[in-house]
Design a protein around this motif. Sequence first.
Motif, PDB file in Angstrom:
ATOM      1  N   VAL A  31      23.245 -13.697   5.341  1.00  0.00           N
ATOM      2  CA  VAL A  31      22.711 -14.787   6.161  1.00  0.00           C
ATOM      3  C   VAL A  31      23.162 -16.118   5.575  1.00  0.00           C
ATOM      4  O   VAL A  31      22.949 -16.384   4.395  1.00  0.00           O
ATOM      5  CB  VAL A  31      21.163 -14.732   6.234  1.00  0.00           C
ATOM      6  N   GLN A  32      23.789 -16.926   6.408  1.00  0.00           N
ATOM      7  CA  GLN A  32      24.150 -18.286   6.010  1.00  0.00           C
ATOM      8  C   GLN A  32      23.011 -19.208   6.429  1.00  0.00           C
ATOM      9  O   GLN A  32      22.440 -19.027   7.498  1.00  0.00           O
ATOM     10  CB  GLN A  32      25.428 -18.737   6.711  1.00  0.00           C
ATOM     11  N   THR A  33      22.702 -20.183   5.598  1.00  0.00           N
ATOM     12  CA  THR A  33      21.652 -21.136   5.938  1.00  0.00           C
ATOM     13  C   THR A  33      22.144 -22.561   5.703  1.00  0.00           C
ATOM     14  O   THR A  33      22.983 -22.804   4.843  1.00  0.00           O
ATOM     15  CB  THR A  33      20.375 -20.909   5.098  1.00  0.00           C
ATOM     16  N   ALA A  34      21.616 -23.464   6.500  1.00  0.00           N
ATOM     17  CA  ALA A  34      21.914 -24.888   6.345  1.00  0.00           C
ATOM     18  C   ALA A  34      20.785 -25.666   7.007  1.00  0.00           C
ATOM     19  O   ALA A  34      20.109 -25.158   7.907  1.00  0.00           O
ATOM     20  CB  ALA A  34      23.250 -25.238   6.991  1.00  0.00           C
ATOM     21  N   ARG A  35      20.578 -26.887   6.564  1.00  0.00           N
ATOM     22  CA  ARG A  35      19.587 -27.774   7.179  1.00  0.00           C
ATOM     23  C   ARG A  35      20.296 -28.828   8.011  1.00  0.00           C
ATOM     24  O   ARG A  35      21.359 -29.327   7.617  1.00  0.00           O
ATOM     25  CB  ARG A  35      18.709 -28.434   6.127  1.00  0.00           C
ATOM     26  N   THR A  36      19.702 -29.158   9.142  1.00  0.00           N
ATOM     27  CA  THR A  36      20.294 -30.170  10.005  1.00  0.00           C
ATOM     28  C   THR A  36      20.254 -31.530   9.314  1.00  0.00           C
ATOM     29  O   THR A  36      19.340 -31.825   8.550  1.00  0.00           O
ATOM     30  CB  THR A  36      19.545 -30.260  11.347  1.00  0.00           C
ATOM     31  N   ASP A  37      21.260 -32.346   9.617  1.00  0.00           N
ATOM     32  CA  ASP A  37      21.283 -33.707   9.079  1.00  0.00           C
ATOM     33  C   ASP A  37      20.464 -34.623  10.003  1.00  0.00           C
ATOM     34  O   ASP A  37      19.828 -34.151  10.945  1.00  0.00           O
ATOM     35  CB  ASP A  37      22.719 -34.202   8.896  1.00  0.00           C
ATOM     36  N   ARG A  38      20.486 -35.918   9.753  1.00  0.00           N
ATOM     37  CA  ARG A  38      19.643 -36.833  10.527  1.00  0.00           C
ATOM     38  C   ARG A  38      20.048 -36.907  11.993  1.00  0.00           C
ATOM     39  O   ARG A  38      19.267 -37.348  12.832  1.00  0.00           O
ATOM     40  CB  ARG A  38      19.637 -38.219   9.902  1.00  0.00           C
ATOM     41  N   ASP A  39      21.287 -36.454  12.306  1.00  0.00           N
ATOM     42  CA  ASP A  39      21.742 -36.413  13.693  1.00  0.00           C
ATOM     43  C   ASP A  39      21.554 -35.037  14.314  1.00  0.00           C
ATOM     44  O   ASP A  39      22.073 -34.760  15.398  1.00  0.00           O
ATOM     45  CB  ASP A  39      23.215 -36.818  13.777  1.00  0.00           C
ATOM     46  N   GLY A  40      20.826 -34.152  13.617  1.00  0.00           N
ATOM     47  CA  GLY A  40      20.573 -32.801  14.115  1.00  0.00           C
ATOM     48  C   GLY A  40      21.774 -31.885  14.006  1.00  0.00           C
ATOM     49  O   GLY A  40      21.800 -30.820  14.607  1.00  0.00           O
TER      50      GLY A  40
END
Length: 102
Positions: A31-40
Amino acid sequence: DGRLPLRLLFEGRPIAEVLVKARSSAEPSRVQTARTDRDGRVRFALASDGAWLINAVHMIYAPPGSGADWASYWASLTFAAPYATTGVNRRQSKRAGPGNRL
Protein backbone atom coordinates in the motif's frame (compact mmCIF):
# COMPACT_ATOMS: atom_id res chain seq x y z
CA ASP A 1 7.56 13.15 -13.35
CA GLY A 2 5.71 9.97 -14.33
CA ARG A 3 3.46 9.82 -11.27
CA LEU A 4 -0.34 9.78 -11.38
CA PRO A 5 -1.64 13.19 -10.24
CA LEU A 6 -4.85 13.28 -8.20
CA ARG A 7 -6.82 16.04 -6.49
CA LEU A 8 -9.16 15.61 -3.52
CA LEU A 9 -12.03 18.04 -2.93
CA PHE A 10 -14.49 18.31 -0.05
CA GLU A 11 -17.63 20.37 -0.60
CA GLY A 12 -16.11 21.65 -3.83
CA ARG A 13 -12.86 22.91 -2.29
CA PRO A 14 -9.36 21.38 -2.07
CA ILE A 15 -8.69 19.66 1.23
CA ALA A 16 -5.25 19.37 2.83
CA GLU A 17 -3.65 16.72 5.03
CA VAL A 18 -5.99 13.85 4.08
CA LEU A 19 -4.37 10.41 3.95
CA VAL A 20 -4.76 8.84 0.50
CA LYS A 21 -3.91 5.18 -0.17
CA ALA A 22 -3.14 3.37 -3.43
CA ARG A 23 -2.94 -0.39 -4.00
CA SER A 24 -2.89 -2.63 -7.04
CA SER A 25 -4.53 -6.00 -7.61
CA ALA A 26 -1.09 -7.33 -8.58
CA GLU A 27 0.34 -6.53 -5.12
CA PRO A 28 -2.60 -5.94 -2.75
CA SER A 29 -0.45 -6.10 0.39
CA ARG A 30 1.77 -3.24 -0.87
CA VAL A 31 0.00 0.00 0.00
CA GLN A 32 1.34 3.40 -1.00
CA THR A 33 0.29 6.33 1.17
CA ALA A 34 0.53 10.09 0.82
CA ARG A 35 -1.15 13.14 2.34
CA THR A 36 -2.78 15.80 0.21
CA ASP A 37 -1.06 19.17 0.02
CA ARG A 38 -2.82 22.50 0.63
CA ASP A 39 -4.25 22.33 -2.91
CA GLY A 40 -5.67 18.84 -2.29
CA ARG A 41 -3.07 17.30 -4.59
CA VAL A 42 -1.23 14.02 -4.25
CA ARG A 43 0.79 11.85 -6.69
CA PHE A 44 1.41 8.11 -6.88
CA ALA A 45 3.87 6.05 -8.90
CA LEU A 46 2.05 3.07 -10.38
CA ALA A 47 4.59 0.29 -10.03
CA SER A 48 2.59 -2.45 -11.77
CA ASP A 49 0.02 -3.03 -14.47
CA GLY A 50 -3.56 -3.99 -13.74
CA ALA A 51 -6.39 -2.82 -11.55
CA TRP A 52 -5.77 -0.09 -8.98
CA LEU A 53 -7.76 1.24 -6.03
CA ILE A 54 -7.17 4.75 -4.68
CA ASN A 55 -9.10 5.68 -1.55
CA ALA A 56 -9.34 8.36 1.12
CA VAL A 57 -11.45 8.98 4.22
CA HIS A 58 -12.18 12.42 5.67
CA MET A 59 -13.55 12.62 9.22
CA ILE A 60 -15.27 15.61 10.81
CA TYR A 61 -17.21 16.14 14.01
CA ALA A 62 -20.82 15.11 13.55
CA PRO A 63 -23.46 17.83 13.63
CA PRO A 64 -24.95 18.52 17.08
CA GLY A 65 -28.02 16.43 17.78
CA SER A 66 -27.09 13.78 15.21
CA GLY A 67 -26.45 11.14 17.87
CA ALA A 68 -22.98 10.47 16.45
CA ASP A 69 -19.51 11.68 17.38
CA TRP A 70 -18.08 11.68 13.86
CA ALA A 71 -19.18 11.93 10.24
CA SER A 72 -17.03 10.14 7.67
CA TYR A 73 -16.75 10.90 3.97
CA TRP A 74 -15.24 8.26 1.70
CA ALA A 75 -13.76 8.63 -1.78
CA SER A 76 -12.66 5.75 -4.01
CA LEU A 77 -11.30 5.55 -7.53
CA THR A 78 -10.71 2.30 -9.42
CA PHE A 79 -9.10 1.95 -12.82
CA ALA A 80 -6.90 -0.33 -14.92
CA ALA A 81 -3.37 0.83 -15.67
CA PRO A 82 -2.08 -0.32 -19.06
CA TYR A 83 1.53 -0.03 -17.92
CA ALA A 84 3.47 1.12 -14.91
CA THR A 85 4.34 4.82 -14.51
CA THR A 86 7.79 3.96 -13.20
CA GLY A 87 10.52 2.26 -15.19
CA VAL A 88 10.45 1.53 -18.89
CA ASN A 89 7.28 1.79 -20.92
CA ARG A 90 6.69 -1.83 -21.98
CA ARG A 91 5.36 -0.78 -25.36
CA GLN A 92 8.66 0.93 -26.11
CA SER A 93 10.79 -1.91 -24.75
CA LYS A 94 9.46 -4.58 -27.16
CA ARG A 95 11.63 -5.50 -30.08
CA ALA A 96 10.08 -5.31 -33.52
CA GLY A 97 9.59 -8.65 -35.16
CA PRO A 98 7.01 -11.24 -36.20
CA GLY A 99 4.13 -11.23 -33.73
CA ASN A 100 5.41 -8.19 -31.79
CA ARG A 101 3.38 -5.09 -32.43
CA LEU A 102 4.57 -1.74 -31.19
